[in-house]
Design an enzyme around this catalytic site. Structure first.
Site: not given
Ligand code: DAS
Length: 213
Positions: A44, A91, A124-125
Site C-alpha cells: 500500500t 505482500s 502490511t499484510d
Molecule cells: N494488501 C496489502 C499488502 O500489500 C496492502 C497493504 O500494504 O496494507 O500487504
C-alpha cells in the site's frame, strides 16, 4: 599591466573557483550524511486509488520507488538516498523465493562500505513475517528498517510519506546500529522480531506486547 580584455577571463576564473568551492562543500555535506538504500517491494505504501476520500479502495504496488523518493525531497535532509525496485507486488503474493531474493540483496548491500542503512518498503499484510525472517537470517549490525503504510499515497491523511521519512532517518542513525530489524510506522519504532499487525483499519495497526523501542 592589466587590460580590459583580461577582465572576462579573470571573472571566468573567479566563477570557476567559486563553482569548485560550491562543489567541494556539496561533496562535504553529502559525505556527512549517511547513505541509505531503499529496497522497494510494493504494498500500500506504493498504492494508488482514484479518490482521495476513499482510502480503502485502491490498488497496491503501483508507484515505483523512484517516484516515491522524488515525491519526498525531505529525505535528502537526513540521508543520501537511492532506491532499488526489488519487486512490485502486494505482500500477500510474496513467495519464499521472493524472500530469499530480498534477504540476499540485503546481505549484499550490508557488506558494502558505502551503505550505512537499508530501508525496505513492504505491504502490511506480511511485513511482520518478512521482518521476522530477516531477523533470523541477516548478520549485520547495520540498520535494516521495514516500512509500510495503511493508506495509499493518494488518500487524505496518507501515512506512507511520514513512515518512509522516519524509516530513512532511523536507517541512517547511529542509534539504530546493532538493534536488529526494525519497523517504523505511525511515529513509532518497533522490533521486527516482535511486531504484529493487530488492526486493519487504523494507522496504528502495528504493535508488540513489549511496546515500541
Ligand atoms: N494488501 C496489502 C499488502 O500489500 C496492502 C497493504 O500494504 O496494507 O500487504
Amino acid at each position: 599591466m592589466q587590460t580590459q580584455t583580461h577582465l572576462p577571463l579573470k571573472i571566468a576564473k573567479l566563477v570557476a573557483g567559486l563553482g569548485l568551492a560550491a562543489m567541494a562543500s556539496l561533496a562535504m555535506a553529502q559525505a556527512a550524511k549517511p547513505n541509505v538504500v531503499i529496497l522497494a517491494t510494493g504494498g500500500t505504501i506504493a498504492g494508488a486509488g482514484a479518490s482521495a476520500l476513499n482510502s480503502a479502495t485502491y490498488a497496491a504496488a503501483k508507484v515505483g520507488v523512484d517516484k516515491l523518493i522524488a515525491g519526498l525531497p525531505e529525505l535528502a535532509t537526513v540521508a543520501n538516498v537511492r532506491g532499488e525496485q526489488v519487486f512490485q507486488v502486494a505482500s500477500e503474493s510474496l513467495t519464499n523465493d521472493n524472500l530469499l531474493t530480498l534477504a540476499k540483496r540485503v546481505s549484499a548491500l550490508a557488506k558494502q562500505s558505502d551503505v550505512d542503512g537499508i530501508v525496505i518498503t513492504h505491504g502490511t499484510d506480511t511485513v511482520e513475517e518478512t521482518a521476522y525472517f530477516l531477523t533470523l537470517v541477516e548478520r549485520t549490525s547495520k540498520p535494516i528498517v521495514m516500512v509500510a503504510s495503511m493508506r495509499p499515497g493518494t488518500a487524505l491523511s496518507a501515512d506512507g510519506a511520514l513512515n518512509l521519512f522516519d524509516a530513512v532517518a532511523v536507517a541512517g542513525s547511529k542509534d539504530a546500529v546493532g538493534k536488529g530489524v526494525l519497523l517504523t510506522m505511525n511515529d513509532t519504532i518497533e522490533s521486527g522480531r516482535d511486531v504484529s499487525k493487530n488492526i486493519n483499519i487504523k494507522t496504528n495497526a502495528f504493535s508488540s506486547q513489549w511496546g515500541p523501542l
